[in-house]
Write an enzyme that holds these catalytic residues in place. Structure first.
Site, PDB file in Angstrom:
ATOM      1  N   ASP A   1      -9.800   1.869  -4.309  1.00 40.01           N
ATOM      2  CA  ASP A   1      -8.872   1.891  -3.176  1.00 40.01           C
ATOM      3  C   ASP A   1      -8.012   3.150  -3.247  1.00 40.01           C
ATOM      4  O   ASP A   1      -8.527   4.250  -3.138  1.00 40.01           O
ATOM      5  CB  ASP A   1      -8.069   0.579  -3.189  1.00 40.01           C
ATOM      6  CG  ASP A   1      -7.377   0.301  -1.874  1.00 40.01           C
ATOM      7  OD1 ASP A   1      -7.082   1.252  -1.142  1.00 40.01           O
ATOM      8  OD2 ASP A   1      -7.097  -0.872  -1.570  1.00 40.01           O
TER       9      ASP A   1
ATOM     10  N   ARG B   1      -7.661   1.862  13.071  1.00 45.60           N
ATOM     11  CA  ARG B   1      -6.288   2.209  12.722  1.00 45.60           C
ATOM     12  C   ARG B   1      -6.321   3.239  11.607  1.00 45.60           C
ATOM     13  O   ARG B   1      -7.334   3.378  10.921  1.00 45.60           O
ATOM     14  CB  ARG B   1      -5.523   0.976  12.253  1.00 45.60           C
ATOM     15  CG  ARG B   1      -6.040   0.389  10.927  1.00 45.60           C
ATOM     16  CD  ARG B   1      -5.020  -0.557  10.326  1.00 45.60           C
ATOM     17  NE  ARG B   1      -5.496  -1.308   9.189  1.00 45.60           N
ATOM     18  CZ  ARG B   1      -5.464  -0.891   7.920  1.00 45.60           C
ATOM     19  NH1 ARG B   1      -5.040   0.340   7.634  1.00 45.60           N
ATOM     20  NH2 ARG B   1      -5.886  -1.660   6.948  1.00 45.60           N
TER      21      ARG B   1
ATOM     22  N   GLU C   1       0.829  -1.217   0.000  1.00 44.12           N
ATOM     23  CA  GLU C   1       0.000   0.000   0.000  1.00 44.12           C
ATOM     24  C   GLU C   1       0.856   1.258   0.000  1.00 44.12           C
ATOM     25  O   GLU C   1       2.085   1.194   0.069  1.00 44.12           O
ATOM     26  CB  GLU C   1      -0.861   0.026   1.279  1.00 44.12           C
ATOM     27  CG  GLU C   1      -2.225  -0.616   1.125  1.00 44.12           C
ATOM     28  CD  GLU C   1      -3.214   0.309   0.433  1.00 44.12           C
ATOM     29  OE1 GLU C   1      -2.800   1.413   0.010  1.00 44.12           O
ATOM     30  OE2 GLU C   1      -4.397  -0.077   0.291  1.00 44.12           O
TER      31      GLU C   1
ATOM     32  N   ASN D   1      -9.631   6.308   2.009  1.00 43.62           N
ATOM     33  CA  ASN D   1      -8.644   6.047   0.966  1.00 43.62           C
ATOM     34  C   ASN D   1      -8.502   7.226   0.015  1.00 43.62           C
ATOM     35  O   ASN D   1      -9.294   8.162   0.022  1.00 43.62           O
ATOM     36  CB  ASN D   1      -9.065   4.813   0.158  1.00 43.62           C
ATOM     37  CG  ASN D   1      -8.435   3.533   0.663  1.00 43.62           C
ATOM     38  OD1 ASN D   1      -7.234   3.472   0.894  1.00 43.62           O
ATOM     39  ND2 ASN D   1      -9.251   2.512   0.850  1.00 43.62           N
TER      40      ASN D   1
ATOM     41  N   ASN E   1      -5.480   4.612   7.948  1.00 43.58           N
ATOM     42  CA  ASN E   1      -5.317   4.011   6.625  1.00 43.58           C
ATOM     43  C   ASN E   1      -4.652   5.049   5.719  1.00 43.58           C
ATOM     44  O   ASN E   1      -3.723   5.723   6.119  1.00 43.58           O
ATOM     45  CB  ASN E   1      -6.686   3.528   6.120  1.00 43.58           C
ATOM     46  CG  ASN E   1      -6.558   2.547   4.990  1.00 43.58           C
ATOM     47  OD1 ASN E   1      -5.741   1.643   5.053  1.00 43.58           O
ATOM     48  ND2 ASN E   1      -7.340   2.729   3.936  1.00 43.58           N
TER      49      ASN E   1
HETATM   50 CA    CA Z   1      -5.815   1.671   0.668  1.00 45.51          CA
END
Ligand code: CA
Length: 295
Positions: A201, A101, A18, A151, A103
């Site tokens: 994403d 958490r 990521e 995201n 991201n």
């Molecule tokens: Ca992501």
């Protein structure tokens, strides 16, 4: 529809690759394995990949103007010194929410560090996340909640638009952006993701203000025109879970793409041996430099 190509450049087998970020000062790509608590530095020239274990899940890495890096961790926004390997939390807006958490995130053109949170369980359903910014004086603002999976934050060239993805909403949204104050308003969907494309994403933006969106369970990165709400080009990948992308290279004319292994069965992994690896696409356009944290 234009079909563009990509090739694997690093056999990384990341669990959840990521957060790619091109560091134009050092000419390296920073990227993450969120679930493995790893920060990676890939140097294209040598093909060398260095790794740091930061001891907790890490959702974002950005460069700091004064040098060094900033991270968004399970425990909040942090500075990170690669020499010592020490990550130090400077602000935690969710100290009460141990199920969440941080991201994905990025810096706005004024140097504020934006990042959002998500539930560590079934985030698509639970929607316990929120979107924050860390200002240059290290104060935190909450901009949006509830959020499922925060995201893909990018800004247009004139900084009047901020594009954002809550993966749970299966859409790419636009906000009016006020660079002076760092406030967002007037949320609207610019691209509703069709079923067959999977989940939106991570996201990058090119110098023509077109969006490059990675699709989880979608086998691709797509170039999307936010004005017309349609796909202009795609980069197909040999793996289902495509997580994020970033323009890189000295001329910003290459697209680094991260992928994931997590969530795939043994059968699927056997058919996707490159899942979790790092790819390099040829987008045919140039990106824009990522902004650094100015605090
Ligand atoms: Ca992501």
């Amino acid at each position: 529809m234009i079909e563009l190509s990509a090739e694997r450049i690093l056999e990384a087998k990341a669990n959840l690759g990521e957060g790619p970020l091109w560091d134009h000062r050092a000419k390296v790509l920073w990227w993450l394995d969120i679930l493995a608590s790893r920060v990676h530095r890939f140097e294209p020239k040598s093909g060398k990949n260095d790794t740091w274990d930061v001891g907790q899940m890490v959702g974002t890495v950005v460069c700091r103007k004064q040098g060094g890096l900033m991270l968004a961790l399970e425990d909040g926004f942090a500075t990170f010194d690669t020499e010592s390997g020490v990550a130090k939390v400077v602000a935690d807006p969710e100290s009460e929410k141990s199920d969440n958490r941080f991201n994905d995130g990025k810096c706005d053109p004024a140097g504020r560090f934006w990042a959002g949170t998500m539930n560590k369980g079934d985030a698509l359903q639970l929607r316990t996340g929120a979107l924050y910014s860390l200002d240059t004086d290290l104060s935190i603002r909450k901009h949006l909640e509830p959020v499922g999976v925060s995201n893909g934050i990018v800004w247009s060239k004139d900084a009047k638009s901020m594009y954002y993805i809550d993966t749970a909403s299966k859409a790419v949204d636009r906000f009016d952006y006020d660079l002076e104050t760092g406030n967002i308003s007037q949320r609207q969907t610019v691209f509703k993701v069709p079923e067959e494309m999977g989940y939106p994403d991570g996201m990058a933006i090119d110098n023509q203000d077109k969006l490059w969106v990675a699709f989880w369970n979608g086998w691709q990165v797509a170039r999307i025109c936010p004005q017309e709400g349609k796909v202009i080009a795609t980069i197909k990948l040999p793996v289902a879970n495509v997580t994020a992308c970033a323009f890189g290279g000295a001329a910003l004319d290459q697209l680094y793409i991260t992928t994931a292994r997590v969530g795939l069965s043994d059968d699927e992994l056997a058919k996707q041996p490159m899942a979790g690896d790092l790819f390099l696409g040829q987008p045919g356009v140039h990106g824009v430099e990522s902004s650094n944290f100015a605090g």
